[in-house]
Design a protein around this motif. Structure first.
Motif, PDB file in Angstrom:
ATOM      1  N   ALA A  69       0.834  -1.208   0.000  1.00  0.00           N
ATOM      2  CA  ALA A  69       0.000   0.000   0.000  1.00  0.00           C
ATOM      3  C   ALA A  69       0.869   1.257   0.000  1.00  0.00           C
ATOM      4  N   GLU A  70       1.935   1.206   0.789  1.00  0.00           N
ATOM      5  CA  GLU A  70       2.836   2.356   0.838  1.00  0.00           C
ATOM      6  C   GLU A  70       3.559   2.546  -0.500  1.00  0.00           C
ATOM      7  N   GLU A  71       3.972   1.430  -1.090  1.00  0.00           N
ATOM      8  CA  GLU A  71       4.672   1.480  -2.374  1.00  0.00           C
ATOM      9  C   GLU A  71       3.781   2.079  -3.466  1.00  0.00           C
ATOM     10  N   LEU A  72       2.493   1.741  -3.420  1.00  0.00           N
ATOM     11  CA  LEU A  72       1.552   2.233  -4.438  1.00  0.00           C
ATOM     12  C   LEU A  72       0.948   3.593  -4.070  1.00  0.00           C
ATOM     13  N   ASN A  73       1.372   4.133  -2.903  1.00  0.00           N
ATOM     14  CA  ASN A  73       0.828   5.416  -2.431  1.00  0.00           C
ATOM     15  C   ASN A  73      -0.686   5.371  -2.272  1.00  0.00           C
ATOM     16  N   TYR A  74      -1.153   4.256  -1.713  1.00  0.00           N
ATOM     17  CA  TYR A  74      -2.593   4.091  -1.510  1.00  0.00           C
ATOM     18  C   TYR A  74      -3.109   5.048  -0.439  1.00  0.00           C
ATOM     19  N   VAL A  75      -4.233   5.686  -0.668  1.00  0.00           N
ATOM     20  CA  VAL A  75      -4.908   6.541   0.294  1.00  0.00           C
ATOM     21  C   VAL A  75      -6.359   6.085   0.396  1.00  0.00           C
ATOM     22  N   PRO A  76      -6.838   5.701   1.605  1.00  0.00           N
ATOM     23  CA  PRO A  76      -8.236   5.301   1.751  1.00  0.00           C
ATOM     24  C   PRO A  76      -9.173   6.440   1.370  1.00  0.00           C
ATOM     25  N   ASN A  77     -10.394   6.095   1.017  1.00  0.00           N
ATOM     26  CA  ASN A  77     -11.363   7.108   0.585  1.00  0.00           C
ATOM     27  C   ASN A  77     -11.577   8.199   1.613  1.00  0.00           C
ATOM     28  N   ALA A  78     -11.691   7.791   2.887  1.00  0.00           N
ATOM     29  CA  ALA A  78     -11.908   8.789   3.938  1.00  0.00           C
ATOM     30  C   ALA A  78     -10.733   9.747   3.993  1.00  0.00           C
ATOM     31  N   ALA A  79      -9.537   9.220   3.807  1.00  0.00           N
ATOM     32  CA  ALA A  79      -8.349  10.071   3.820  1.00  0.00           C
ATOM     33  C   ALA A  79      -8.366  11.021   2.645  1.00  0.00           C
ATOM     34  N   ALA A  80      -8.818  10.534   1.491  1.00  0.00           N
ATOM     35  CA  ALA A  80      -8.865  11.400   0.310  1.00  0.00           C
ATOM     36  C   ALA A  80      -9.784  12.591   0.542  1.00  0.00           C
ATOM     37  N   ARG A  81     -10.932  12.332   1.186  1.00  0.00           N
ATOM     38  CA  ARG A  81     -11.834  13.433   1.484  1.00  0.00           C
ATOM     39  C   ARG A  81     -11.192  14.414   2.448  1.00  0.00           C
ATOM     40  N   THR A  82     -10.470  13.886   3.426  1.00  0.00           N
ATOM     41  CA  THR A  82      -9.826  14.744   4.406  1.00  0.00           C
ATOM     42  C   THR A  82      -8.730  15.577   3.772  1.00  0.00           C
ATOM     43  N   LEU A  83      -7.945  14.946   2.886  1.00  0.00           N
ATOM     44  CA  LEU A  83      -6.820  15.637   2.285  1.00  0.00           C
ATOM     45  C   LEU A  83      -7.261  16.810   1.417  1.00  0.00           C
ATOM     46  N   LYS A  84      -8.507  16.790   0.895  1.00  0.00           N
ATOM     47  CA  LYS A  84      -8.998  17.940   0.140  1.00  0.00           C
ATOM     48  C   LYS A  84      -9.052  19.181   1.024  1.00  0.00           C
ATOM     49  N   MET A  85      -9.331  18.948   2.317  1.00  0.00           N
ATOM     50  CA  MET A  85      -9.392  20.054   3.270  1.00  0.00           C
ATOM     51  C   MET A  85      -8.047  20.238   3.978  1.00  0.00           C
ATOM     52  N   ARG A  86      -7.143  19.268   3.791  1.00  0.00           N
ATOM     53  CA  ARG A  86      -5.802  19.271   4.371  1.00  0.00           C
ATOM     54  C   ARG A  86      -5.785  18.917   5.856  1.00  0.00           C
ATOM     55  N   GLU A  87      -6.863  19.177   6.590  1.00  0.00           N
ATOM     56  CA  GLU A  87      -6.875  18.857   8.013  1.00  0.00           C
ATOM     57  C   GLU A  87      -8.301  18.692   8.504  1.00  0.00           C
ATOM     58  N   THR A  88      -8.440  18.000   9.653  1.00  0.00           N
ATOM     59  CA  THR A  88      -9.763  17.809  10.245  1.00  0.00           C
ATOM     60  C   THR A  88      -9.972  18.703  11.455  1.00  0.00           C
ATOM     61  N   LYS A  89      -8.882  19.211  12.036  1.00  0.00           N
ATOM     62  CA  LYS A  89      -8.913  19.966  13.292  1.00  0.00           C
ATOM     63  C   LYS A  89      -9.433  19.096  14.434  1.00  0.00           C
ATOM     64  N   ILE A  90      -9.185  17.785  14.317  1.00  0.00           N
ATOM     65  CA  ILE A  90      -9.551  16.823  15.354  1.00  0.00           C
ATOM     66  C   ILE A  90      -8.310  16.014  15.721  1.00  0.00           C
ATOM     67  N   ILE A  91      -8.087  15.828  17.019  1.00  0.00           N
ATOM     68  CA  ILE A  91      -7.071  14.887  17.473  1.00  0.00           C
ATOM     69  C   ILE A  91      -7.763  13.789  18.271  1.00  0.00           C
ATOM     70  N   GLY A  92      -7.152  12.621  18.296  1.00  0.00           N
ATOM     71  CA  GLY A  92      -7.727  11.487  19.010  1.00  0.00           C
ATOM     72  C   GLY A  92      -6.929  11.140  20.248  1.00  0.00           C
ATOM     73  N   ALA A  93      -7.602  10.520  21.195  1.00  0.00           N
ATOM     74  CA  ALA A  93      -6.942   9.930  22.361  1.00  0.00           C
ATOM     75  C   ALA A  93      -7.389   8.480  22.428  1.00  0.00           C
ATOM     76  N   PHE A  94      -6.447   7.553  22.265  1.00  0.00           N
ATOM     77  CA  PHE A  94      -6.756   6.122  22.272  1.00  0.00           C
ATOM     78  C   PHE A  94      -6.387   5.534  23.630  1.00  0.00           C
ATOM     79  N   LEU A  95      -7.390   4.958  24.313  1.00  0.00           N
ATOM     80  CA  LEU A  95      -7.210   4.393  25.646  1.00  0.00           C
ATOM     81  C   LEU A  95      -7.513   2.900  25.636  1.00  0.00           C
ATOM     82  N   THR A  96      -6.842   2.159  26.514  1.00  0.00           N
ATOM     83  CA  THR A  96      -7.142   0.735  26.647  1.00  0.00           C
ATOM     84  C   THR A  96      -8.553   0.549  27.194  1.00  0.00           C
ATOM     85  N   SER A  97      -8.929   1.377  28.184  1.00  0.00           N
ATOM     86  CA  SER A  97     -10.280   1.327  28.756  1.00  0.00           C
ATOM     87  C   SER A  97     -10.541   2.646  29.460  1.00  0.00           C
TER      88      SER A  97
END
Length: 321
Positions: A40-68
């Motif tokens: 995927a990296e070699e082919l420069n694959y970008v998921p559809n959701a990412a493509a939509r985001t990249l049109k705007m360049r940013e989401t202005k959202i950050i995530g926090a991932f927790l175990t629980s």
């Protein structure tokens, strides 16, 4: 635009296997996932959701991932992240569970703070290589796209054990967190070193889970083995609270027969009787620093690894023997 069909063809796997791999599904082995991610990296694959985001360049959202979300530890930490993110024009999304991991590769957020043991180190490094911005709170990883904001667990473990030894304790139990926990591993290593330096202390390890039930189980084990006053270093206050509950109504007195020190200085620990000795730091400050460093990383500003310092809170749950 490259599709998952193109990746499947080049990798020699099915389209569904590619989909599973890109979404972090455990049905795919680590070897197959790495192979697919490399293609995927070699082919420069970008998921559809990412493509939509990249049109705007940013989401202005950050995530926090927790175990629980279990226990009272996370509230102040997340509040610190939220306040700092909002101050800098970002919103915070809280995520838990493996299905939520897909939000990173799909670029539904601009970056993420990781305090989630379900992420493998290799997985996070792979995301960083693909341009994702990450702050880790629970491990040490070296990559330009990753910043470490870590508790000074070694200092905390040393402070706790040295305090018990200064009070004259010669028999010390340590009640750990989960085996895979970075914080628990660091605290145990520091405790062992401090005990070894003394040379005359008897050390017993009880493996816990950072929750009240494992504190209860630890107290029951200690009472079953009890022959003389002992000290207990619980690697978080939640387990110390569990020990208090288990010792209520017994013939054992906290601070006289069983001496307890915790770690985290959570709000409830301030109201225990006797007051709980513990290792203190600001969870809110930790969260704020994590969000600050992540947003700087996203905005390509200078960043550096940070260490959150700790201090000792002495209290009557630890007495002189």
């Amino acid at each position: 635009m490259v599709s998952i069909k193109d990746i499947a063809k080049q990798a020699g796997v099915s389209i569904s296997t590619v989909s599973y791999a890109l979404n972090g599904n455990p049905k795919v082995t680590e070897g197959t996932r790495n192979k697919i991610l490399a293609v995927a990296e070699e082919l420069n694959y970008v998921p559809n959701a990412a493509a939509r985001t990249l049109k705007m360049r940013e989401t202005k959202i950050i995530g926090a991932f927790l175990t629980s979300f279990q226990g009272s530890f996370y509230g102040e930490l997340l509040q610190g992240m939220k306040e700092e993110a909002n101050k800098r024009g970002y919103d915070l999304v809280i995520c838990s569970g493996k299905q939520s991991h897909r939000m990173l590769p799909e670029r539904l957020m601009d970056g993420a703070v990781i305090l989630d043991r379900q992420f493998a180190d290799e997985q996070l490094l792979q995301y960083a290589k693909r341009g994702h911005k990450l702050v880790v709170l629970d491990r040490e990883l070296q990559h330009p796209g990753i910043v470490q904001v870590l508790l000074d667990n070694k200092a905390g473990g040393t402070l706790a054990i040295d305090y018990l030894i200064r009070q004259g304790h010669k028999k010390i139990y340590t009640v750990t967190g989960p085996m895979a926990s970075y914080d628990s591993q660091q605290r145990l290593a520091a405790a062992k070193l401090a005990i070894e330096r003394n040379g005359t202390v008897e050390h017993h390890i009880i493996y816990g889970n950072f929750d009240k039930p494992s504190g209860v189980a630890a107290a029951e084990k200690i009472m079953a083995e009890y022959t003389e006053p002992v000290a207990v270093f619980c690697f978080n206050d939640e387990m110390a609270v569990g020990m208090y509950r288990a010792l209520q109504g017994t013939t054992y007195t906290i601070g006289k027969d069983i001496h307890i020190i915790g770690f985290d200085h959570i709000d409830v620990s301030r109201y225990l009787q006797p007051k709980l000795a513990t290792i203190d730091y600001s969870e809110r400050h930790w969260g704020a620093v994590a969000a600050e460093q992540l947003i700087k990383l996203i905005q390509e500003e200078p960043v550096e690894n940070e260490r959150i310092y700790v201090s000792l809170v002495e209290a009557d749950s630890v007495g002189v023997v």
